[in-house]
Each structure stands twice: as structure tokens, then as C-alpha cells.
Design an enzyme around this catalytic site. Structure first.
Site, PDB file in Angstrom:
ATOM      1  CB  CYS A 350      -0.918  -0.011   1.216  1.00  0.00           C
ATOM      2  SG  CYS A 350      -1.811  -1.554   1.339  1.00  0.00           S
ATOM      3  CD  GLU A 351       5.090   2.798   1.643  1.00  0.00           C
ATOM      4  OE1 GLU A 351       5.862   3.571   1.030  1.00  0.00           O
ATOM      5  OE2 GLU A 351       5.293   2.383   2.780  1.00  0.00           O
TER       6      GLU A 351
END
Ligand SMILES: *Cc1c(COP(=O)(O)O)cnc(C)c1O
Length: 425
Positions: A350-351
Site C-alpha cells: 500500500c504505497e
């Protein structure tokens, strides 16, 4: 002989590691995983060893590049020494059977405990990086009752022309002592009773693709050798560091060969009669390893298609951290003449930084297909983490037609059970 030759080749359209088809390993161990070629590791070590033939020398593998015990044992059996940068690496080298007198201890922040560990277990030399470190080393050597062999790492103020995060030889970097202050610092070292000054150390950075910065740095080391000898110091060993770069992209201009590098060493410092050490890491392990991942989804976005892989930035951080380029190739070779299409190649973390490549031209891929990240053997597995509670991915070593898992993937329970709960919970 082709530069950067490795043993990851297509045979009948299937990418192999030496004689083992990669889909076979993927089926057995699951994806993602790292896979290394023994023949490539040994070939690269031998290139360095032969480049220095005719001079007394030791090639000390910079094991921070890839430090699995099986890799260390492979190289140690071929005669490699080790360059370590922590107490943990020192223990790994010893555990792999490397004798203390073939272990060099580098690094800007060695603690008293690490120094004691190495002095007690045996060490070839410490590459000292500062005066405060020198004082601690002198004190601990006194406590252990030995004299500590040292070189002093000098910073030659040379621009290595590499990525800022891996350049170490400019005066603004934290490494070594300024070469202009060397005489003063060697005089201090000579005055400390438990130190045995034996030579000079230099390491100007990593992924150098040009020999010119090495040439400048080694000329400065040669001059310094004469100066220090004139001051009465014994300079009998020169540690010239690592840093020779590798070709990450197939179509790029090839970096210099180890043989050219060896010739440069002989030309710049060969007349001094010193024993030569070098500390290559990346060039030994880099092209000896690939990361194999599987396409989870092909997602169509706004004007671009994403290949979402099961490998992520926590498994291979180089693109996120250094904007590094890796060749990414399908394990099943695309048919000749297939039209390529641009993909953004990403992991599931999640980046947005979890992006391996943008608009990379690839033959069309589908969910379930395997892709290989080439040149991932150095600074790959060793820099991985369990971010997002993703298990550290397994490492596999191939040797001819055999392969073995050399680090298994942890189970979720193993990961979770490493945490401990305080009694108030
Ligand atoms: C990192 C490092 C090396 C190895 O560098 P490569 O670019 O991997 O060859 C060698 N010596 C020292 C002191 C290092 O810090």
C-alpha cells in the site's frame, strides 16, 4: 568473453537457472523467491581473483550484498575472504567456516562489543574510519590482550559519479578520514600501544560504471603510501574497496571488466610491493541472482495497464530506494515478433513507491505468468523486510541440475510468534 555473462538463459523458450527450469522451482517453493546460480557466483569471484594474479592478494567478498550461509560457503570454498560490516556479518562469516584471518571488518560505526567479538574470534584487519573508533579499538584490544591490525580508511575526495545514496568517497560523505589529514591520524595510530598499523583502505562507492574515479583514488593512495612510509609507518597492505558496477539493462553500455580493473590496480599501486585486497560485492552476486514473481492481476487503469505482481518493494527495494532499473523478463519466452505493450509493473504493498517500472515495454502477460527480475542477486534478499506482514521470500541456490532451498519462507505463525505479549495484556 561476454561481459556480465550469467547462467540464466532460455532453453526451448523456458528461462533456466543453469540446468534447472525456473517453473519447476516455482511449482515446488511457490512465488515470489530469489534464485542464485552457483556457476555465476564462482565465475565472478574467479574473474577478480585472476585479475589480480601475479600480485599477492585476497578478494574479500563484501557479504552485505548477499549473505546467505550457502552463498558464503560457496565463495569461501573457492578461496574468498569476507568483508563484514557488523557483528552479525562477522558471525555469519565464521559460521560459514571462514577463518578469522580472512575476515576484514569495515564500517563507520563499529561498537565496542562488535570489536571485542572480532578480536576474540580472530580478524585479518579492521578498516578504521575515525579517531574515536581508533581509541575504542585500542582500549578493547588492551582488554582482550591482543594487538589489533588496522588500516585507516581514507576519503580521497573523488566523485564516484554514481547514485548519491551509494557514493562514499566525497568529502561530504560520512566515510573515512579526509586524505589531507592522513599523516596526523596515522601518527596518532602509531602512538597507540595496542594497534598494529599495516596499511591503507579506500572505498569510494558502489555501482561505478567508469574506471576513472578508481584511477584517481588509487593514485592518491599510492602517493599516500610513499608519504606514510617516509614518516616511518609500515604500509604493507592496500585495501582498495569494492564498487565495480554491473550492467542492469541488457542494452546498456557494459561497465568495465574485472580484468581492466585489475590492470588499473597493477598500474597505479603495483610498484609499491603491497599485498592487495579488494572488496567486491555487487559484481559477484548481482547477476548471479534473479527474483521470480508471478502476475496476480493485469489491471487496466486510466490510460495505462498495471501488472500487479506477488513480489513487492519489501522483497526488492532497489527500485523504490535508488530508482534502480532491473530488466524484467517473462519466464516463458514470448514468441518472436509479438508486439510489446507498455505496463506499469507494481507490487501489492500500500504505497505508490511500490512500483518496479513505469511504462515498461513487455510482451503481453496474463495472470499466473511468471516474470524474472534480473540482476537481483546483490542488495536484494538482504534488504528485504516483512512490511505488510509479507513473509521474507525464500532463497534457492542452483548448482548444475540440482537446486536447494537455502532459506525457507516463514509461515504466518512463525512470523506472528516472534512477537511477545506483555503480561498486562
Ligand atoms: C558496500 C561496500 C563494499 C561493496 O561494494 P559493491 O559495490 O557491492 O562492490 C565494499 N567495501 C565497503 C567498505 C563497502 O561499504
Amino acid at each position: 568473453m561476454a561481459r556480465g555473462m550469467d547462467h540464466f538463459l532460455y532453453r526451448d523458450g523456458v528461462l533456466h537457472a543453469e540446468d534447472v527450469p525456473l517453473p519447476e522451482i516455482a511449482a515446488a517453493v511457490g512465488t515470489p523467491f530469489y534464485v542464485y546460480s552457483t556457476a555465476t557466483l564462482l565465475r565472478h569471484f574467479t574473474l577478480f581473483d585472476e585479475a589480480l594474479s601475479g600480485t599477492e592478494h585476497l578478494v574479500c567478498y563484501a557479504m552485505k550484498a548477499a549473505s546467505n550461509q550457502a552463498i558464503l560457503k560457496t565463495l569461501a570454498a573457492a578461496g574468498a575472504g569476507m568483508d563484514v560490516v557488523s557483528g552479525g556479518e562477522y558471525m555469519r562469516a565464521k559460521a560459514a567456516g571462514v577463518p578469522g584471518d580472512k575476515i576484514v571488518f569495515s564500517g563507520v560505526g563499529k561498537t565496542a562489543d562488535e570489536i571485542r567479538l572480532a578480536l576474540s574470534g580472530g580478524i585479518r584487519q579492521f578498516n578504521v574510519e575515525s579517531e574515536p573508533e581508533m581509541e575504542v579499538l585500542n582500549r578493547v584490544a588492551g582488554e582482550v590482550g591482543v594487538r589489533a591490525p588496522i588500516t585507516i580508511r581514507v576519503n580521497p575526495d573523488v566523485d564516484a559519479k554514481t547514485h548519491a545514496k551509494i557514493a562514499t568517497g566525497k568529502s561530504e560523505n560520512k566515510f573515512g578520514i579526509p586524505i589531507a589529514r592522513a599523516r596526523e591520524v596515522y601518527a596518532l595510530a602509531a602512538s597507540l600501544p595496542n594497534l598494529d598499523v599495516i596499511g591503507i583502505d579506500v572505498h569510494i562507492g558502489s555501482q561505478l560504471t567508469d574506471l576513472a574515479p578508481f584511477e584517481l583514488a588509487y593514485q592518491k593512495v599510492a602517493e599516500l603510501t610513499e608519504t606514510l612510509r617516509g614518516d616511518g609507518h609500515t604500509i604493507k597492505r592496500l585495501d582498495l574497496g569494492g564498487g565495480l558496477g554491473i550492467p542492469y539493462a541488457r542494452n546498456n553500455e557494459a561497465p568495465p571488466l574485472p580484468s581492466d580493473y585489475g590492470a588499473l590496480i597493477k598500474r597505479t599501486v603495483g610498484h609499491l610491493g603491497c599485498e592487495i585486497e579488494i572488496e567486491p560485492g555487487r559484481l559477484i552476486a548481482g547477476n548471479a541472482g534473479c527474483m521470480i514473481t508471478q502476475v496476480i492481476y493485469v489491471k487496466s487503469g486510466e490510460g495505462r495497464d498495471f501488472l500487479i505482481l506477488d513480489g513487492a518493494m519489501n522483497d526488492l527495494i532497489r527500485p523504490a530506494m535508488y530508482e534502480a532499473y532491473h530488466d524484467i523478463v517473462p519466464v516463458l519466452e514470448a514468441d518472436a515478433g509479438v508486439e510489446q505493450t507498455p505496463y506499469d509493473i507494481v507490487g501489492p504493498v500500500c504505497e505508490s513507491g511500490d512500483t518496479f517500472a513505469k511504462q515498461r515495454m513487455m510482451a503481453p502477460l496474463n495472470a499466473g505468468d511468471l516474470v524474472a527480475f534480473r540482476s537481483a542477486g546483490a542488495y536484494g534478499a538482504v534488504m528485504s523486510s516483512e512490511y505488510n506482514t509479507r513473509p521474507l521470500i525464500p532463497e534457492v541456490l542452483v548448482h548444475g541440475d540440482q537446486y536447494a532451498v537455502i532459506r525457507a519462507r516463514p509461515t504466518f505463525d512463525e512470523m506472528i510468534n516472534r512477537d511477545t505479549i506483555p503480561e498486562w495484556l
